[in-house]
Scaffold this motif. Structure first.
Motif, PDB file in Angstrom:
ATOM      1  N   CYS A 112       0.868  -1.187   0.000  1.00 26.97           N
ATOM      2  CA  CYS A 112       0.000   0.000   0.000  1.00 26.97           C
ATOM      3  C   CYS A 112       0.902   1.235   0.000  1.00 26.97           C
ATOM      4  O   CYS A 112       1.992   1.232   0.580  1.00 26.97           O
ATOM      5  N   GLU A 113       0.429   2.279  -0.669  1.00 23.69           N
ATOM      6  CA  GLU A 113       1.272   3.451  -0.903  1.00 23.69           C
ATOM      7  C   GLU A 113       1.690   4.150   0.390  1.00 23.69           C
ATOM      8  O   GLU A 113       2.816   4.643   0.500  1.00 23.69           O
ATOM      9  N   GLU A 114       0.805   4.157   1.391  1.00 21.15           N
ATOM     10  CA  GLU A 114       1.138   4.860   2.632  1.00 21.15           C
ATOM     11  C   GLU A 114       2.250   4.166   3.421  1.00 21.15           C
ATOM     12  O   GLU A 114       2.853   4.774   4.305  1.00 21.15           O
ATOM     13  N   ALA A 115       2.536   2.911   3.089  1.00 19.70           N
ATOM     14  CA  ALA A 115       3.590   2.187   3.796  1.00 19.70           C
ATOM     15  C   ALA A 115       4.977   2.443   3.207  1.00 19.70           C
ATOM     16  O   ALA A 115       5.985   2.083   3.816  1.00 19.70           O
ATOM     17  N   VAL A 116       5.016   3.080   2.033  1.00 22.35           N
ATOM     18  CA  VAL A 116       6.284   3.206   1.315  1.00 22.35           C
ATOM     19  C   VAL A 116       7.306   4.032   2.094  1.00 22.35           C
ATOM     20  O   VAL A 116       8.428   3.576   2.339  1.00 22.35           O
ATOM     21  N   LYS A 117       6.945   5.235   2.475  1.00 18.99           N
ATOM     22  CA  LYS A 117       7.917   6.123   3.116  1.00 18.99           C
ATOM     23  C   LYS A 117       8.440   5.552   4.435  1.00 18.99           C
ATOM     24  O   LYS A 117       9.667   5.541   4.654  1.00 18.99           O
ATOM     25  N   PRO A 118       7.575   5.077   5.351  1.00 18.57           N
ATOM     26  CA  PRO A 118       8.103   4.511   6.592  1.00 18.57           C
ATOM     27  C   PRO A 118       9.043   3.341   6.354  1.00 18.57           C
ATOM     28  O   PRO A 118      10.060   3.206   7.051  1.00 18.57           O
ATOM     29  N   LEU A 119       8.720   2.501   5.364  1.00 22.83           N
ATOM     30  CA  LEU A 119       9.568   1.342   5.082  1.00 22.83           C
ATOM     31  C   LEU A 119      10.931   1.780   4.560  1.00 22.83           C
ATOM     32  O   LEU A 119      11.971   1.329   5.055  1.00 22.83           O
ATOM     33  N   VAL A 120      10.933   2.659   3.575  1.00 21.82           N
ATOM     34  CA  VAL A 120      12.209   3.122   3.015  1.00 21.82           C
ATOM     35  C   VAL A 120      13.047   3.820   4.088  1.00 21.82           C
ATOM     36  O   VAL A 120      14.264   3.600   4.191  1.00 21.82           O
ATOM     37  N   ASP A 121      12.409   4.637   4.902  1.00 25.45           N
ATOM     38  CA  ASP A 121      13.128   5.324   5.979  1.00 25.45           C
ATOM     39  C   ASP A 121      13.825   4.334   6.909  1.00 25.45           C
ATOM     40  O   ASP A 121      15.008   4.501   7.254  1.00 25.45           O
ATOM     41  N   LYS A 122      13.106   3.294   7.326  1.00 26.90           N
ATOM     42  CA  LYS A 122      13.665   2.319   8.273  1.00 26.90           C
ATOM     43  C   LYS A 122      14.733   1.443   7.615  1.00 26.90           C
ATOM     44  O   LYS A 122      15.718   1.078   8.259  1.00 26.90           O
ATOM     45  N   VAL A 123      14.546   1.121   6.355  1.00 32.45           N
ATOM     46  CA  VAL A 123      15.552   0.327   5.643  1.00 32.45           C
ATOM     47  C   VAL A 123      16.868   1.097   5.570  1.00 32.45           C
ATOM     48  O   VAL A 123      17.944   0.560   5.873  1.00 32.45           O
ATOM     49  N   ILE A 124      16.793   2.351   5.164  1.00 25.67           N
ATOM     50  CA  ILE A 124      18.008   3.163   5.049  1.00 25.67           C
ATOM     51  C   ILE A 124      18.659   3.357   6.416  1.00 25.67           C
ATOM     52  O   ILE A 124      19.886   3.290   6.553  1.00 25.67           O
ATOM     53  N   GLU A 125      17.837   3.579   7.437  1.00 27.70           N
ATOM     54  CA  GLU A 125      18.368   3.713   8.791  1.00 27.70           C
ATOM     55  C   GLU A 125      19.102   2.447   9.225  1.00 27.70           C
ATOM     56  O   GLU A 125      20.202   2.517   9.788  1.00 27.70           O
ATOM     57  N   THR A 126      18.535   1.286   8.934  1.00 27.80           N
ATOM     58  CA  THR A 126      19.145   0.013   9.336  1.00 27.80           C
ATOM     59  C   THR A 126      20.443  -0.238   8.585  1.00 27.80           C
ATOM     60  O   THR A 126      21.441  -0.666   9.176  1.00 27.80           O
ATOM     61  N   VAL A 127      20.438   0.030   7.295  1.00 28.42           N
ATOM     62  CA  VAL A 127      21.670  -0.127   6.502  1.00 28.42           C
ATOM     63  C   VAL A 127      22.777   0.755   7.070  1.00 28.42           C
ATOM     64  O   VAL A 127      23.938   0.338   7.175  1.00 28.42           O
ATOM     65  N   GLY A 128      22.412   1.980   7.464  1.00 22.86           N
ATOM     66  CA  GLY A 128      23.393   2.894   8.045  1.00 22.86           C
ATOM     67  C   GLY A 128      23.899   2.423   9.386  1.00 22.86           C
ATOM     68  O   GLY A 128      25.093   2.547   9.691  1.00 22.86           O
ATOM     69  N   THR A 129      23.013   1.886  10.211  1.00 24.20           N
ATOM     70  CA  THR A 129      23.413   1.386  11.524  1.00 24.20           C
ATOM     71  C   THR A 129      24.418   0.246  11.405  1.00 24.20           C
ATOM     72  O   THR A 129      25.404   0.178  12.150  1.00 24.20           O
ATOM     73  N   ILE A 130      24.161  -0.641  10.459  1.00 21.68           N
ATOM     74  CA  ILE A 130      25.058  -1.789  10.234  1.00 21.68           C
ATOM     75  C   ILE A 130      26.332  -1.350   9.517  1.00 21.68           C
ATOM     76  O   ILE A 130      27.341  -2.034   9.552  1.00 21.68           O
ATOM     77  N   ASN A 131      26.258  -0.193   8.855  1.00 21.33           N
ATOM     78  CA  ASN A 131      27.359   0.293   8.019  1.00 21.33           C
ATOM     79  C   ASN A 131      27.663  -0.712   6.907  1.00 21.33           C
ATOM     80  O   ASN A 131      28.821  -1.035   6.623  1.00 21.33           O
ATOM     81  N   PHE A 132      26.579  -1.203   6.285  1.00 22.13           N
ATOM     82  CA  PHE A 132      26.731  -2.185   5.212  1.00 22.13           C
ATOM     83  C   PHE A 132      27.361  -1.511   3.994  1.00 22.13           C
ATOM     84  O   PHE A 132      26.976  -0.408   3.625  1.00 22.13           O
ATOM     85  N   PRO A 133      28.334  -2.162   3.358  1.00 22.62           N
ATOM     86  CA  PRO A 133      29.044  -1.531   2.230  1.00 22.62           C
ATOM     87  C   PRO A 133      28.094  -1.214   1.068  1.00 22.62           C
ATOM     88  O   PRO A 133      27.424  -2.105   0.557  1.00 22.62           O
ATOM     89  N   ILE A 134      28.069   0.024   0.660  1.00 21.77           N
ATOM     90  CA  ILE A 134      27.141   0.448  -0.387  1.00 21.77           C
ATOM     91  C   ILE A 134      27.440  -0.253  -1.709  1.00 21.77           C
ATOM     92  O   ILE A 134      26.531  -0.491  -2.524  1.00 21.77           O
ATOM     93  N   GLU A 135      28.704  -0.622  -1.937  1.00 16.37           N
ATOM     94  CA  GLU A 135      29.061  -1.282  -3.187  1.00 16.37           C
ATOM     95  C   GLU A 135      28.541  -2.719  -3.257  1.00 16.37           C
ATOM     96  O   GLU A 135      28.598  -3.359  -4.303  1.00 16.37           O
ATOM     97  N   LYS A 136      28.024  -3.226  -2.145  1.00 16.88           N
ATOM     98  CA  LYS A 136      27.470  -4.580  -2.115  1.00 16.88           C
ATOM     99  C   LYS A 136      25.945  -4.572  -1.997  1.00 16.88           C
ATOM    100  O   LYS A 136      25.338  -5.604  -1.687  1.00 16.88           O
ATOM    101  N   LEU A 137      25.346  -3.423  -2.272  1.00 15.41           N
ATOM    102  CA  LEU A 137      23.919  -3.267  -2.035  1.00 15.41           C
ATOM    103  C   LEU A 137      23.205  -2.769  -3.282  1.00 15.41           C
ATOM    104  O   LEU A 137      23.706  -1.919  -4.016  1.00 15.41           O
ATOM    105  N   LEU A 138      22.024  -3.333  -3.521  1.00 11.85           N
ATOM    106  CA  LEU A 138      21.133  -2.880  -4.580  1.00 11.85           C
ATOM    107  C   LEU A 138      19.719  -2.865  -4.019  1.00 11.85           C
ATOM    108  O   LEU A 138      19.257  -3.861  -3.465  1.00 11.85           O
ATOM    109  N   PHE A 139      19.034  -1.740  -4.129  1.00  9.09           N
ATOM    110  CA  PHE A 139      17.635  -1.650  -3.750  1.00  9.09           C
ATOM    111  C   PHE A 139      16.789  -1.882  -5.003  1.00  9.09           C
ATOM    112  O   PHE A 139      17.037  -1.255  -6.046  1.00  9.09           O
ATOM    113  N   SER A 140      15.794  -2.734  -4.910  1.00  7.64           N
ATOM    114  CA  SER A 140      14.914  -2.963  -6.047  1.00  7.64           C
ATOM    115  C   SER A 140      13.461  -2.932  -5.585  1.00  7.64           C
ATOM    116  O   SER A 140      13.166  -3.154  -4.408  1.00  7.64           O
ATOM    117  N   SER A 141      12.552  -2.658  -6.526  1.00 11.17           N
ATOM    118  CA  SER A 141      11.144  -2.597  -6.172  1.00 11.17           C
ATOM    119  C   SER A 141      10.281  -2.551  -7.428  1.00 11.17           C
ATOM    120  O   SER A 141      10.716  -2.070  -8.478  1.00 11.17           O
TER     121      SER A 141
END
Length: 234
Positions: A112-141
């Motif tokens: 559902c469209e209203e879930a998009v922003k909260p999900l993307v926000d939390k995903v990016i926050e989690t990736v940052g917390t883990i400090n996952f290498p950006i060169e090993k990451l691809l977001f798809s949708s």
């Protein structure tokens, strides 16, 4: 050029840590997994809107908190040897990929469209917390809205649009997203469309191909990556 679909969906319960381990054992370097939010806004790895198909539970993912989701058996439906396997958090999946030196194609799963922003926000926050290498990451949708949100908040991450349809205007309409890749159902891909995609400079990925005898046809068309349930077969 091989990506394990939902980990290694033919070898272990999909979207689980066990599936990630099976993908590693197959010798591949990429996995594709799906992420949604729990009721308490924790990114969790599961494909369906509900938990029925892949666990012993009932209800929508977004209506269950992390504790309720973690209490479910996400492995027995696949095989007895996976009894007690749980739904991973995104954090757990990212840490597993770091441990095994895997690249992650993370599908932003939106129902559902209203879930998009909260999900993307939390995903990016989690990736940052883990400090996952950006060169090993691809977001798809499948959601252009989700990818636009990723572009706005995390412009350096690679982004791929997933489609199971084709239209004459699709590639033109996607230009503002500055995509890295297009991920298309292999059953609707033909050589003309493949050439059109490659001519834009996009990486071309196909899903979900499980027959390795067809690999030569698709590589001849310029396919860069094959998403499969059976990475061991490839």
């Amino acid at each position: 050029m091989i990506t394990g679909h939902r980990g290694a969906a033919a070898l272990a319960p999909e979207n689980t840590l066990a599936g990630i381990k099976k993908a590693v054992a197959s010798g591949i370097k990429w996995i594709e997994i799906d992420v949604q939010l729990s009721a308490d806004n924790i990114p969790v790895i599961i494909h369906d809107r509900t938990v029925q198909r892949c666990t012993n539970g009932q209800g929508r993912v977004g209506d269950l908190n992390l504790g309720e989701l973690k209490a479910l058996d996400a492995g027995s439906w696949f095989a007895a040897e996976f009894a007690g396997e749980t739904i991973p958090t995104l954090e757990e999946a990212l840490l597993a990929c770091q441990k095994y030196d895997l690249n992650m194609n993370l599908e932003i799963k939106t129902y559902c469209e209203e879930a998009v922003k909260p999900l993307v926000d939390k995903v990016i926050e989690t990736v940052g917390t883990i400090n996952f290498p950006i060169e090993k990451l691809l977001f798809s949708s499948f959601s252009a809205i989700a990818l636009a949100q990723c572009q706005s908040l995390y412009p350096d991450v690679r982004r791929g649009f997933i489609t199971e349809t084709k239209s004459a205007d699709m590639l033109e309409e996607l230009k503002p997203l500055a995509l890295y890749s297009l991920h298309i159902d292999h059953r609707i891909l033909d050589e003309v469309l493949a050439t059109s995609i490659k001519d834009t400079g996009l990486k071309l990925m196909i899903w979900t191909l499980n027959d390795p005898t067809k690999i030569d046809k698709y590589t001849a068309w310029g396919v860069d990556n094959i998403i499969t349930d059976k990475p061991n077969a490839f």
